[in-house]
Write an enzyme that holds these catalytic residues in place. Structure first.
Site, PDB file in Angstrom:
ATOM      1  N   CYS A  56     120.978 -93.943 -10.746  1.00 15.13           N
ATOM      2  CA  CYS A  56     121.491 -94.570 -11.969  1.00 15.13           C
ATOM      3  C   CYS A  56     120.429 -94.502 -13.062  1.00 15.13           C
ATOM      4  O   CYS A  56     119.482 -95.298 -13.084  1.00 15.13           O
ATOM      5  CB  CYS A  56     121.871 -96.028 -11.698  1.00 15.13           C
ATOM      6  SG  CYS A  56     122.518 -96.889 -13.148  1.00 15.13           S
TER       7      CYS A  56
ATOM      8  N   CYS B 161     120.167 -97.547 -15.298  1.00  9.63           N
ATOM      9  CA  CYS B 161     119.543 -98.702 -14.641  1.00  9.63           C
ATOM     10  C   CYS B 161     118.027 -98.562 -14.584  1.00  9.63           C
ATOM     11  O   CYS B 161     117.293 -99.517 -14.844  1.00  9.63           O
ATOM     12  CB  CYS B 161     120.077 -98.847 -13.212  1.00  9.63           C
ATOM     13  SG  CYS B 161     121.857 -99.046 -13.061  1.00  9.63           S
ATOM     14  N   ASP B 162     117.563 -97.366 -14.227  1.00 14.10           N
ATOM     15  CA  ASP B 162     116.155 -97.199 -13.884  1.00 14.10           C
ATOM     16  C   ASP B 162     115.362 -96.287 -14.815  1.00 14.10           C
ATOM     17  O   ASP B 162     114.137 -96.192 -14.691  1.00 14.10           O
ATOM     18  CB  ASP B 162     116.045 -96.637 -12.454  1.00 14.10           C
ATOM     19  CG  ASP B 162     116.741 -97.515 -11.426  1.00 14.10           C
ATOM     20  OD1 ASP B 162     116.758 -98.743 -11.631  1.00 14.10           O
ATOM     21  OD2 ASP B 162     117.268 -96.980 -10.438  1.00 14.10           O
TER      22      ASP B 162
END
Length: 304
Positions: free
Chosen positions: A134, A137-138
């Site tokens: 992701c 997300c990261d």
């Protein structure tokens, strides 16, 4: 007899349980592995509204503890079948696991989906330590570093575009020459000076002790190998929903996702769905929690 059985204890399932027990319903969560779902492997979450920063493990644990404290029950069993009970009480459903069966008035399927992996040695060990599924997300944790994205669809193209805004260099690795992603997005990505396309290539090896250090890619035509020193590897080769056990009772699309819109209602009365396992465009932590709330309230309304 439970009012609602929630299959899956990820963000969507736990959110559904919280809303359902607060509405006065008895709730059983059935989870085949551990509570939390995919987010539990994310080192830091910074895109959930109202929470500046939290680890995925702490986020999931907070949800779990909240649901249990409110009165939800949980059993760690794999659900293999859902049956509609016949007779006087036709609204009742039988949820069958490998060892037991449970009766309820309504079911919420929140089975999630698992990221399709590359299938390489040490992939699981380095997930969260350089390997991610992701980018949104990261990606921010790799600011100023070199990273690679694997995939050829819209998600891979979007991930590469997103990462190019933060990372010093982004390698886009695809096993073919052509992409399945939208051409306009590809054109914009090709204009990025810090993006390099590595086509007709596959990742054959990943190395690193505690964190990812480098990857090896192989040309599918010539067999030539090349090592790339990257801090992050973002795998965007699709997801796999785990809904095959329910194909005989609810409608699935060609990819195996449960067919449902924002109402979270399936084609079967009394069966709802929430989270990444359903047909939807955006699969994020916030939308999973939203689905859980919507499905729970719909199930409560159905039960009456």
């Amino acid at each position: 007899m439970f009012d609602i059985i929630v299959v899956g204890a990820g963000t969507a399932g736990l959110s559904a349980a919280i809303y359902a027990v607060r509405a006065g319903k008895s709730v059983l969560l059935l989870e085949q592995k551990n509570y939390g779902g995919q987010i539990i492997n994310t080192p830091q979450v910074e895109n959930y509204p109202g929470i500046k920063q939290i680890s995925g493990y702490d986020f999931a644990t907070n949800l779990y503890e909240q649901a249990i404290a409110l009165g939800a029950e949980i059993e760690y069993e794999k659900v293999i079948k859902i049956e509609q009970k016949q007779g006087e009480k036709q609204g009742e459903k039988q949820v069958v696991t490998k060892d037991k069966s449970y009766t309820c008035k309504s079911v919420i399927l929140a089975t999630g989906s698992k990221n399709r992996q590359l299938g390489l040695e040490r992939e699981e060990q380095l997930t969260g330590a350089g390997i991610s599924y992701c980018a949104t997300c990261d990606g921010i944790f790799f600011r100023g570093r070199e990273v690679a994205v694997v995939g050829g669809g819209n998600t891979a193209v979007e991930d590469a575009m997103f990462l190019s805004n933060y990372c010093s260099k982004v390698y886009v690795i695809h096993r073919r020459e052509g992409f399945r992603g939208e051409e306009k997005q590809l054109e914009a990505l090709r204009e990025k000076e810090n993006v390099e396309f590595v086509l007709n290539a596959v990742v054959t090896d990943i190395t690193g002790e505690e964190v990812l250090e480098r990857i090896c890619v192989e040309d599918t035509k010539t067999g030539e190998k090349r090592e790339l020193e990257v801090s992050g590897l973002f795998v965007a080769i699709g997801q796999e929903p785990e809904n095959s056990y329910f194909a005989d009772i609810i409608q699935l699309d060609q990819q195996g996702y449960i067919v449902a819109d924002e109402s979270c209602q399936t084609n079967r009365e009394g069966i709802f769905t929430a989270g990444d396992c359903r047909t939807k465009k955006v699969r994020q932590l916030a939308t999973a929690a939203s689905d859980g709330a919507v499905a729970a309230l719909a199930a409560c309304e159905y039960i009456g």
